[in-house]
Design an enzyme around this catalytic site. Structure first.
Site, PDB file in Angstrom:
ATOM      1  N   ASP A 298     -10.310  -0.637  -6.113  1.00  0.00           N
ATOM      2  CA  ASP A 298      -9.264   0.487  -6.396  1.00  0.00           C
ATOM      3  C   ASP A 298      -8.190   0.103  -7.316  1.00  0.00           C
ATOM      4  OD1 ASP A 298      -7.941   2.961  -6.195  1.00  0.00           O
ATOM      5  OD2 ASP A 298      -7.747   2.997  -4.059  1.00  0.00           O
ATOM      6  N   ASP A 359      -8.257  11.759  -4.987  1.00  0.00           N
ATOM      7  CA  ASP A 359      -8.598  11.908  -3.739  1.00  0.00           C
ATOM      8  C   ASP A 359      -8.944  13.360  -3.342  1.00  0.00           C
ATOM      9  OD1 ASP A 359      -8.035   9.379  -3.898  1.00  0.00           O
ATOM     10  OD2 ASP A 359      -6.789   9.224  -2.125  1.00  0.00           O
TER      11      ASP A 359
HETATM   12  C1  GAL Z   1      -6.726   5.614  -2.991  1.00  0.00           C
HETATM   13  C2  GAL Z   1      -8.438   5.997  -3.216  1.00  0.00           C
HETATM   14  C3  GAL Z   1      -8.676   6.444  -1.556  1.00  0.00           C
HETATM   15  C4  GAL Z   1      -8.305   5.430  -0.625  1.00  0.00           C
HETATM   16  C5  GAL Z   1      -6.663   5.070  -0.758  1.00  0.00           C
HETATM   17  C6  GAL Z   1      -6.482   3.576  -0.048  1.00  0.00           C
HETATM   18  O1  GAL Z   1      -6.294   5.362  -4.313  1.00  0.00           O
HETATM   19  O2  GAL Z   1      -8.644   6.832  -3.991  1.00  0.00           O
HETATM   20  O3  GAL Z   1      -9.961   6.625  -1.580  1.00  0.00           O
HETATM   21  O4  GAL Z   1      -8.966   4.174  -0.820  1.00  0.00           O
HETATM   22  O5  GAL Z   1      -6.361   4.537  -1.953  1.00  0.00           O
HETATM   23  O6  GAL Z   1      -5.058   3.284  -0.167  1.00  0.00           O
END
Ligand code: GAL
Length: 534
Positions: A298, A359
């Site tokens: 990520d 998200d």
């Molecule tokens: C976001 C991601 C989510 C989750 C989250 C955890 O950037 O899109 O799916 O993984 O971080 O911090």
């Protein structure tokens, strides 16, 4: 987009979840109703530690503490916001009848914040963001400087916070480890940082007991919140919530399931846990030694350091190479919110799937689903081991109607998206289970041809999508994005490009339909009908 990227870059997703949020939320009623007399600036003096209260994701449990350190000279307040290892100087503090307003400066620059003292000055209610990108609330508690120093001393510390040399781009050479879109369960949507060993074991057990494993849901992914500290040799260990990662992986494998894990190409994840920046090979080896089968990687804090498409590709390539070097078959899931046309280079860095946006779980849930009709990646890039990932499922999480859940699942199926459940399988209702375990629907998502379906006609808020399947049949989905039921007709041989079938199935109902020159039905508001034309 720029503003959202900036907010995402400092991990605001973790504070309240802003990546991808488009719903303007406005100022909180608590702020609006505050006393009309401005609170004195001096009352902000001191140290403030961000603590969990408003959202489960509002503080790193075992991650890096977030804090404000403020001091006033009677006329203004200066100080800093310490966030995920970065320090943001505070500027332009003003007292207003509804609290305080100020800006964060530094890189990334310019983030608007508001705050209000509560509980007799013991707490600071803070709102980050503005009416344009959305407002995320969180809470800070007044602590002594000594208390803050202790918390910071014991916390994990990110290293390699600045740009490192980047490799020249090359083709990592993707292995066909995901011939059909990966299916499974991921901890983020339901547990966020509270995820722990027991919860993950319970979900693995539920996948088996409910029959979902046998329906195709194979990956159990531990998302953000498992990481602890690096030891003197730089090896990353899990935090106290995961006392025996190898044991956990073995437990999941023994149940015929696979294991996914999560990290970031930045020094820190979105929620303030240690990322892999500068430790790619070491971390890949650790995952392989544990027996991990999938890595979700990520972008998060990497955007504090890297800006360009080439830099992003190089960062993802580093881990792609590192995973390949381990010799273990590890599916590589890119999560960078669809930036820089990721589908056109995801395979070259070794990726098997890549997110197409922010998200889904944040903000208005129907809006998040509706948004995906127009933003689910370039279908031309999709195919075996090259999947446009529309994000984890919201099915079984409060906030959508049964029709909307069905539409959500149908859209992901037509788009050949990975189907990664995000709900609590321990409390799953029979209706949710029936929805996610429908084998005829799953077969369309998992069709071995790997074609991403496309919209073939649109009339106002209704649209028809088709997806060609390996046995020569075609999936046809009728979607109604509108707020009222709508009559819809598919004319075989017409604009939808599907000849009159010999046999027609209503896939959700598992029933044959009479074959006529056209098919007409009423589709509920926000609803979907899924047909398979043989
Ligand atoms: C976001 C991601 C989510 C989750 C989250 C955890 O950037 O899109 O799916 O993984 O971080 O911090």
């Amino acid at each position: 987009m720029r503003m959202r990227k900036v907010l995402g870059a400092i991990g605001i997703a973790a504070v309240g979840g802003l990546i991808g949020v488009t719903a303007p939320m406005g100022m909180s009623p608590a702020v609006a109703q505050a006393a009309a007399t401005p609170q004195p600036l001096a009352s902000l003096d001191g140290s403030w530690l961000v603590v969990p209260r408003r959202t489960p994701g509002s503080v790193a449990i075992g991650g890096i503490p977030r804090s404000f350190v403020l001091s006033s000279d009677g006329r203004t307040v200066t100080g800093e916001f310490r966030f995920n290892g970065w320090v943001y100087p505070i500027a332009n503090m003003v007292a207003r009848p509804d609290g305080f307003a100020f800006d964060l400066t530094g890189k990334p620059p310019f983030v608007k914040m508001r705050a209000k003292l509560s509980a007799g000055g013991r707490f600071l209610d803070v709102w980050i963001g503005d009416e344009v990108v959305g407002v995320a609330p969180f809470l800070a508690r007044r602590v002594t400087p000594a208390e803050l120093a202790t918390v910071e001393r014991d916390a994990p510390r990110p290293d390699n916070m600045t740009k490192l040399p980047l490799p020249a781009l090359h083709d990592v050479g993707v292995k066909n480890l995901a011939p059909t879109p990966p299916m499974g369960w991921n901890s983020w949507n339901v547990f966020r940082e509270a995820v722990d060993d027991a919860a993950v074991r319970a979900m693995a057990d539920r996948l088996v007991a409910t029959g979902l494993r046998d329906a195709g849901y194979r990956y159990v992914t531990i998302d953000d919140g498992w990481q602890g500290k690096r030891d003197a040799a730089g090896v990353l260990h899990p935090n106290a919530k995961f006392p025996d990662m190898k044991g956990l992986v073995d437990y999941i494998h023994a149940r015929g399931l696979k294991v996914g894990i999560y990290s970031s190409p930045g020094p820190v994840t979105c929620t303030g846990y240690i990322g892999s920046h500068g430790h790619e090979k070491q971390d890949a080896k650790t995952y392989a030694a544990w027996g991990v089968d999938l890595l979700k990687y990520d972008w998060c804090s990497a955007s504090n350091i890297y800006d360009t498409k080439t830099e992003m590709q190089a960062q993802y390539q580093k881990m792609g190479d590192a995973l390949a070097e381990t010799g273990r078959a590890i599916v590589y899931s890119l999560c960078q919110y669809g930036l820089f046309d990721v589908g056109s280079w995801g395979n070259r860095v070794g990726g098997h799937l890549w997110r197409t946006g922010g998200d889904s779980i944040e903000g208005d849930l129907w809006h998040a689903i509706d948004f995906r009709f127009d933003h689910n990646g370039n279908a031309a890039h999709a195919g075996p081991s090259a999947w446009n990932d529309a994000d984890m499922m919201l099915v079984g999480i409060d906030g959508l109607t049964p029709e909307e859940y069905r539409t959500h699942y149908t859209l992901w199926t037509m788009a050949a998206s990975p189907i990664i459940l995000g709900n609590d399988l321990r409390t799953m209702t029979p209706a949710t289970k029936a929805l996610v375990a429908n084998r005829e629907v799953i077969a369309i998502d998992q069709d071995p041809l790997g074609i991403q379906g496309r919209r073939v006609s649109q009339d106002g808020k209704t649209e028809i999508w088709t997806k060609r399947l390996a046995d020569g049949s075609t999936a046809v989905a009728l979607f109604n994005r509108g707020d009222a039921p709508a009559a819809m007709t598919v004319r075989w041989g017409g604009a939808v490009g599907v000849a009159q079938p010999k046999m027609l199935r209503d896939v959700w109902r598992g029933a044959d339909l009479p074959v006529r020159p056209s098919y007409t039905t009423t589709v509920p508001r926000h609803g979907a009908i899924l047909l398979r034309a043989f």
